[in-house]
Design a protein around this motif. Structure first.
Motif, PDB file in Angstrom:
ATOM      1  N   TYR A   1       0.823  -1.212   0.000  1.00  0.00           N
ATOM      2  CA  TYR A   1       0.000   0.000   0.000  1.00  0.00           C
ATOM      3  C   TYR A   1       0.857   1.262   0.000  1.00  0.00           C
ATOM      4  O   TYR A   1       0.370   2.341  -0.309  1.00  0.00           O
ATOM      5  CB  TYR A   1      -0.889   0.031   1.251  1.00  0.00           C
ATOM      6  N   ARG A   2       2.132   1.113   0.420  1.00  0.00           N
ATOM      7  CA  ARG A   2       3.075   2.225   0.521  1.00  0.00           C
ATOM      8  C   ARG A   2       2.541   3.329   1.437  1.00  0.00           C
ATOM      9  O   ARG A   2       2.464   4.505   1.082  1.00  0.00           O
ATOM     10  CB  ARG A   2       3.414   2.791  -0.865  1.00  0.00           C
ATOM     11  N   LEU A   3       2.201   2.934   2.644  1.00  0.00           N
ATOM     12  CA  LEU A   3       1.662   3.857   3.642  1.00  0.00           C
ATOM     13  C   LEU A   3       2.777   4.592   4.366  1.00  0.00           C
ATOM     14  O   LEU A   3       3.934   4.181   4.338  1.00  0.00           O
ATOM     15  CB  LEU A   3       0.828   3.079   4.668  1.00  0.00           C
ATOM     16  N   GLY A   4       2.419   5.669   5.050  1.00  0.00           N
ATOM     17  CA  GLY A   4       3.349   6.335   5.939  1.00  0.00           C
ATOM     18  C   GLY A   4       3.641   5.475   7.153  1.00  0.00           C
ATOM     19  O   GLY A   4       2.967   4.463   7.404  1.00  0.00           O
ATOM     20  N   LYS A   5       4.641   5.865   7.941  1.00  0.00           N
ATOM     21  CA  LYS A   5       5.069   5.052   9.082  1.00  0.00           C
ATOM     22  C   LYS A   5       3.926   4.765  10.046  1.00  0.00           C
ATOM     23  O   LYS A   5       3.649   3.602  10.376  1.00  0.00           O
ATOM     24  CB  LYS A   5       6.215   5.745   9.832  1.00  0.00           C
ATOM     25  N   ASP A   6       3.273   5.801  10.545  1.00  0.00           N
ATOM     26  CA  ASP A   6       2.225   5.597  11.542  1.00  0.00           C
ATOM     27  C   ASP A   6       1.002   4.917  10.943  1.00  0.00           C
ATOM     28  O   ASP A   6       0.335   4.120  11.617  1.00  0.00           O
ATOM     29  CB  ASP A   6       1.837   6.932  12.181  1.00  0.00           C
ATOM     30  N   ALA A   7       0.693   5.209   9.672  1.00  0.00           N
ATOM     31  CA  ALA A   7      -0.438   4.546   9.019  1.00  0.00           C
ATOM     32  C   ALA A   7      -0.163   3.054   8.863  1.00  0.00           C
ATOM     33  O   ALA A   7      -1.057   2.215   9.040  1.00  0.00           O
ATOM     34  CB  ALA A   7      -0.712   5.184   7.662  1.00  0.00           C
ATOM     35  N   PHE A   8       1.085   2.725   8.538  1.00  0.00           N
ATOM     36  CA  PHE A   8       1.467   1.313   8.430  1.00  0.00           C
ATOM     37  C   PHE A   8       1.332   0.632   9.785  1.00  0.00           C
ATOM     38  O   PHE A   8       0.741  -0.452   9.889  1.00  0.00           O
ATOM     39  CB  PHE A   8       2.910   1.201   7.915  1.00  0.00           C
ATOM     40  N   VAL A   9       1.869   1.251  10.834  1.00  0.00           N
ATOM     41  CA  VAL A   9       1.806   0.658  12.172  1.00  0.00           C
ATOM     42  C   VAL A   9       0.354   0.527  12.624  1.00  0.00           C
ATOM     43  O   VAL A   9      -0.042  -0.505  13.194  1.00  0.00           O
ATOM     44  CB  VAL A   9       2.621   1.492  13.176  1.00  0.00           C
ATOM     45  N   PHE A  10      -0.464   1.557  12.374  1.00  0.00           N
ATOM     46  CA  PHE A  10      -1.873   1.486  12.752  1.00  0.00           C
ATOM     47  C   PHE A  10      -2.563   0.317  12.047  1.00  0.00           C
ATOM     48  O   PHE A  10      -3.314  -0.446  12.668  1.00  0.00           O
ATOM     49  CB  PHE A  10      -2.594   2.788  12.413  1.00  0.00           C
TER      50      PHE A  10
END
Length: 246
Positions: A159-168
């Motif tokens: 998905y290539r998410l940001g750091k916090d979005a990935f962790v969430f």
């Protein structure tokens, strides 16, 4: 369990929790193979289940501001619960080795594809179509062998998410599948005295490392974070093969 075995569980939990707090994944992946060298795989899966669920809850709440950057989470979460229940029920009935080797092979294919095409991305249409399969597979692996991180990480890495979005995202999937697994283990009486003591010690170690890991994550840029996740996937493939070979 002996004092030495309990010490191994604590050390494995400290290391696994640190990595998990930085990347959102890695605690069962690191802790279970280490611990299962000294106690049975089934014992290791049961002991790690509750502290891992607690870690996922805390990390998910910490990263909740990035929830708006995610997608497909309701479908993924619902199917992960179903998969976790099925996987937990077959925990003692199906051999681990074929599942672990298949998962390791999938990781290798994904990593090779990503290295060949660094811009590899799962587009929204594809993710909507395949998210029920991804969620079910993640939940099943969590319930059956105690490790769903590689499935979830591969999916959300695409998905290539940001750091916090990935962790969430990853911790939410781990949370719902892990909670279903932990509740079913409790309901079926899998926590005897030894396992309960070991899980309590693992919980203390896990919670102690979360603040350290979250501070480290804040210092990473997104490129370094993505490379770290990819490296963890490679390590996970090696660990899965090693575990399947005993």
């Amino acid at each position: 369990m002996s004092n030495g075995e309990l010490a191994i569980i604590v050390v494995a939990s400290l290391v696994g929790s640190l990595v998990k707090s930085v990347t959102g994944m890695g605690y069962p992946l690191i802790a279970i193979p280490i611990v299962s060298l000294f106690i049975s795989v089934e014992d290791a899966v049961v002991v790690i289940a509750v502290p891992n669920t607690a870690a996922n809850l805390l990390l998910n709440v910490h990263a909740r501001a990035a929830a708006r950057e995610t997608r497909d989470l309701p479908v993924l979460a619902a199917t992960a619960v179903v998969g976790a229940i099925v996987g937990t029920l077959v925990l003692v009935r199906v051999p681990d080795e074929p599942l672990l080797l298949a998962l390791a092979a999938t990781i290798v294919v994904y990593v090779v594809q990503f290295v060949r095409s660094p811009s590899l991305t799962i587009d929204p249409a594809t993710s909507r179509r395949w998210s029920p399969v991804a969620g079910s597979a993640a939940g099943f692996m969590q319930g059956a062998v105690g490790v769903s991180g590689p499935v979830v990480a591969m999916w959300f890495h695409g998905y290539r998410l940001g750091k916090d979005a990935f962790v969430f995202s990853v911790t939410l999937l781990f949370l719902v599948s892990g909670a279903a697994q932990a509740l079913l283990l409790l309901a079926t009486g899998e926590f005897d005295r030894d396992r309960s003591v070991a899980a309590a010690l693992a919980m203390v170690a896990t919670l102690a490392m979360i603040p350290v890991g979250t501070r480290l994550r804040g210092r990473l840029d997104i490129a370094t974070f993505e490379r770290l996740v990819l490296a963890l996937l490679v390590v996970s493939a090696v660990a899965l093969v090693a575990r399947s070979l005993g």
